[in-house]
Scaffold this motif. Sequence first.
Motif, short mmCIF file in Angstrom:
data_model
loop_
_atom_site.label_atom_id
_atom_site.label_comp_id
_atom_site.label_asym_id
_atom_site.label_seq_id
_atom_site.Cartn_x
_atom_site.Cartn_y
_atom_site.Cartn_z
N GLN A 81 128.52 -58.69 -62.69
CA GLN A 81 127.54 -58.35 -63.72
C GLN A 81 127.69 -56.92 -64.23
O GLN A 81 127.06 -56.55 -65.22
CB GLN A 81 126.12 -58.59 -63.19
N ARG A 84 131.53 -55.74 -67.48
CA ARG A 84 131.56 -55.40 -68.91
C ARG A 84 131.32 -53.91 -69.13
O ARG A 84 132.07 -53.24 -69.87
CB ARG A 84 130.53 -56.23 -69.67
N GLU A 108 129.01 -64.24 -66.30
CA GLU A 108 128.15 -63.19 -66.84
C GLU A 108 126.81 -63.76 -67.28
O GLU A 108 126.75 -64.73 -68.05
CB GLU A 108 128.85 -62.50 -68.01
N THR A 109 125.73 -63.17 -66.80
CA THR A 109 124.39 -63.69 -67.05
C THR A 109 124.03 -63.70 -68.52
O THR A 109 123.47 -64.66 -69.04
CB THR A 109 123.36 -62.87 -66.26
N SER A 110 124.36 -62.64 -69.23
CA SER A 110 123.92 -62.50 -70.62
C SER A 110 124.70 -63.37 -71.60
O SER A 110 124.20 -63.69 -72.68
CB SER A 110 124.03 -61.04 -71.05
N THR A 111 125.93 -63.78 -71.24
CA THR A 111 126.78 -64.50 -72.19
C THR A 111 127.28 -65.86 -71.70
O THR A 111 127.72 -66.66 -72.52
CB THR A 111 128.03 -63.66 -72.53
N MET A 113 129.92 -66.10 -69.96
CA MET A 113 131.38 -65.97 -69.94
C MET A 113 131.91 -65.84 -68.52
O MET A 113 131.27 -65.23 -67.66
CB MET A 113 131.82 -64.74 -70.73
N GLU A 117 137.23 -64.02 -69.50
CA GLU A 117 136.76 -64.01 -70.89
C GLU A 117 136.11 -62.67 -71.23
O GLU A 117 136.28 -62.14 -72.33
CB GLU A 117 135.78 -65.14 -71.13
N VAL A 118 135.35 -62.13 -70.29
CA VAL A 118 134.73 -60.81 -70.49
C VAL A 118 135.82 -59.76 -70.67
O VAL A 118 135.76 -58.92 -71.58
CB VAL A 118 133.83 -60.45 -69.30
N GLU A 121 137.42 -60.11 -74.13
CA GLU A 121 136.54 -59.70 -75.23
C GLU A 121 136.40 -58.19 -75.31
O GLU A 121 136.46 -57.61 -76.40
CB GLU A 121 135.17 -60.34 -75.08
N SER A 288 123.26 -67.82 -63.93
CA SER A 288 124.29 -67.93 -64.97
C SER A 288 125.09 -69.23 -64.84
O SER A 288 125.42 -69.86 -65.85
CB SER A 288 125.23 -66.72 -64.92
#
Length: 336
Positions: A81, A84, A108-111, A113, A117-118, A121, A288
């Motif tokens: 977490q 990013r 990832e909790t917010s996305t 992903m 992938e994080v 991006e 997530s």
Amino acid sequence: MRAVVMGAGSWGTAMAKVLADSGNDVKIWARRSDLVDQINSNHENSDYLPGITLPSGIRGVTSVAEALADTDLVVCAVPSQSLRGNLEQWREHLPADAILLSLAKGVETSTGMRMSEVIGEVTGFPARQIAVLTGPNLAKEIAQGQPAATVVACVDEDQAKRVQEAVATGYFRPYTNTDVIGCEIGGAAKNVIALACGMASGMGFGENTLATIITRGLAETIRLGMALGADITTLAGLAGIGDLVATCSSPLSRNRSFGARMGEGATLEEAQAATNGQVAEGVKSSSSVLALAELHGVEMPLTQAVHSVCHEGMSVPEMVSSLLGRSTKPEVYGPA
């Protein structure tokens, strides 16, 4: 190979030792100068791996620019977490031709992903330069030189082989895989299932119960992995069942130990206090991973139950009752 491990926790430190033992030029980055001084002067990280002597060639640094300069392999060894945010600080210093290797296991909790992938991006690096390392890898045992295997996954098999060569030692045997999705889903889901195993153990339940949780947890992982396009054979291997068994069975597993305290009656906050303020990865991953499953229409009752205990106030005994009270059905491992 010139390698840097970004993060000096237990697993990052153990991986720095593996890389050094394999003959690489190794740096390890940490924010804390006292930790870096300890690694450079005493060749030990007593905060996270007490009693383990590190190879003298490992060099600790606090400067991000210095850590990432002239590096072929960047090992991302921070919690899922926070990956990013760290990458955003590291991005401008990353060598354009480096391989980025993720050790983090989570979604990832917010996305929603996966970690690869994080990385892609935030950094803009192509998938062929992003790899993940996963499997039954308990940091303390590997740092002690106990025999273990792991999986290096990358969509580019040649790049996976480069990392494989860099981490291969007499005690650490890496295999390659191009199924990055399967490897990452196995690594993320097993932390949640390990919490459930710990909770059951803390309540005093025995091996039948733990075997049931592990096996049904594997069924959930397979369903989610298949929905995302993973190869089922990946989840039958080291990145799936191998990692699941190790994490669910060992007292060295933070997720298992954290869950056990909750099974004994501790609150989430009390369990966190008992682990030096550190929250097990599975606590956040339960949310997530569940959100990812719901997005793809995948049923994950164990994951839902762990999420309810960690985030919705359900007690562990209530969790057990809710799982046992579910309707009976055939045992299936596919999408059904």
